[in-house]
Design an enzyme around this catalytic site. Sequence first.
Site: not given
Length: 593
Positions: A441-442
Amino acid sequence: MAEYRVPLKDMNYVLFDVLGVDSMWQGSEALAEAVDKDTAQAILEECAKLAENEVAPISREADEIGVTYDQGKVTTAPGFKEAFQAYTEGGWSALGGDPEYGGMGMPKVITALHEEMFCAADISFSLYPGLTAGAALSIAKHGSDALKEKYLPNMYAGTWTGSMCLTEAHAGSDLGMIRTKAVPQEDGSYLVTGNKIFITAGEHDMSENIIHLVLAKLPDAPAGSRGISLFLVPKIHVNDDGSLGEANQVSCGAIEHKMGIHASATCVMNFDGAKGYLVGEINKGLACMFTMMNFERIGVGIQGIGAAERSYQNALEYAKDRIQGRSLSGVKSPDAAADSIMVHGDVRRMLLNMKAFNEGSRALSTYISLQLDYATFASGAEREKGDALAALMTPLAKAFFTDVGFESTVAGQQVFGGHGFIREWGQEQLVRDCRIAQIYEGTNGIQAMDLLARKVAGSKGALMDLWLKDANAYVDSVSDPSLTEFVADLRQALTDLDTVTKNLLLRAADNAEELGSAANDYLHLFGYTAMAFIWLKMAEVSTTNMEQDPAFHQSKLKTARYFFQKLLPRRHALIATIDAGAETLFDIEDDMF
């Protein structure tokens, strides 16, 4: 491994004593009819039973066996289907959903604590409903009425699940490089063709259908991220009457073999002219997907909190039972062959680090969730302020909670000593499972750049000024003389954060590399300062309510003091590294590495 017990008392303390969320609910027309204190407590109690009794007990076996892949079919770990069925039958898939389509419409502060329970019970299990909730949120916010009516009820019922299909082998964080194509058809649908990797819950055997949200580009799309659109692509076609039809041209090409989260199906997904439907506007897909991504980023931060809570419970039980050596200040258990390792300063340091981080993270996460609730359910200035603070603090939630969460899982492993390194105790699973939370998620480095470059520098400091103004106003309102030590330290921390922010923005005006050089340290500086802010709130509440439950509130006050004296000082080293600037980082040529 200790039996996981949901810290319900602490959750209720944060919700109602520290943050007073029920007053916000009463002031919201939508929430006043949906939830009150009694309802919220009942929801959390029932959720805790499921997490403790159905999910936590199967976590160890699920990790050891994992998911299996055979000719495009994925079979989940033993017990997962039954636990997921219990989850859906309890209505938990609908907890935060839109009431118009069968959701319960609960605020984020409730769903966030629900997420913590299942992340602590088993991160792998939590990912299946977590991805579904995120996908449903994006559909609810950006989908057409027809898509909402066709897909949301079954997603809220848990009979259909969801996935998020972003990453491609050549395009990780730079989504503008994706090659997946969507060709428009005369009936308004699109044929989606491409390959996606690292797709959580992309294929499994726990639901009748899987609803994929896929990023793709039209043939004539602009280059880069400006040309990305979002498409809903079902695994199985849905007929006009809601029944399931034939299989879509969607297949799972493989599953990844990973360091951790073995019971989570991480898939390679192939779309071979699969029929899909536009969500939102053409070429505006990234904005639509960010609705889900921001939801998931806060959820990943909560994964760090859940793993850390489980680590603390395990390590504390072990430390109290394990006898080794004697206290430096004299024998504490003369009738035993040795004292428990609780007498050793280093063990106490690790346990108190975990306790202070866990309770501080839970309170700060709930505070951030409350800002999301203001952004969703309030109006006017309150809504705008909630939206701004949520935007500022979402990258903090993802990165800071997973960084300190991983630190806490490693600390718990260290308390176990050699027993923490072997499979028998289950502690090493938490270390492996939590590690991914800093990556997906980054990555946390990207979150740090999002915070400093996009949110702080992008707003010319206005977003940080907004939070600092609120925090300073609260500090000024604390009048109890017994809290002077905390007030003085936090006031200085806020002043230093403001000074560092202003200096960084000035230096970045001349050298943009200052932002990348400082981003990670800046995020942690903000994290420690924000956690001090929430610990002061808890210290004030517990000082006021001391007579109601002396043992609980004394523990809070003493843990607050530990945080301020032993953990908050880490900020001084962070300030020094930020002030050192970018020069030494870029003064070494690539061939000198």
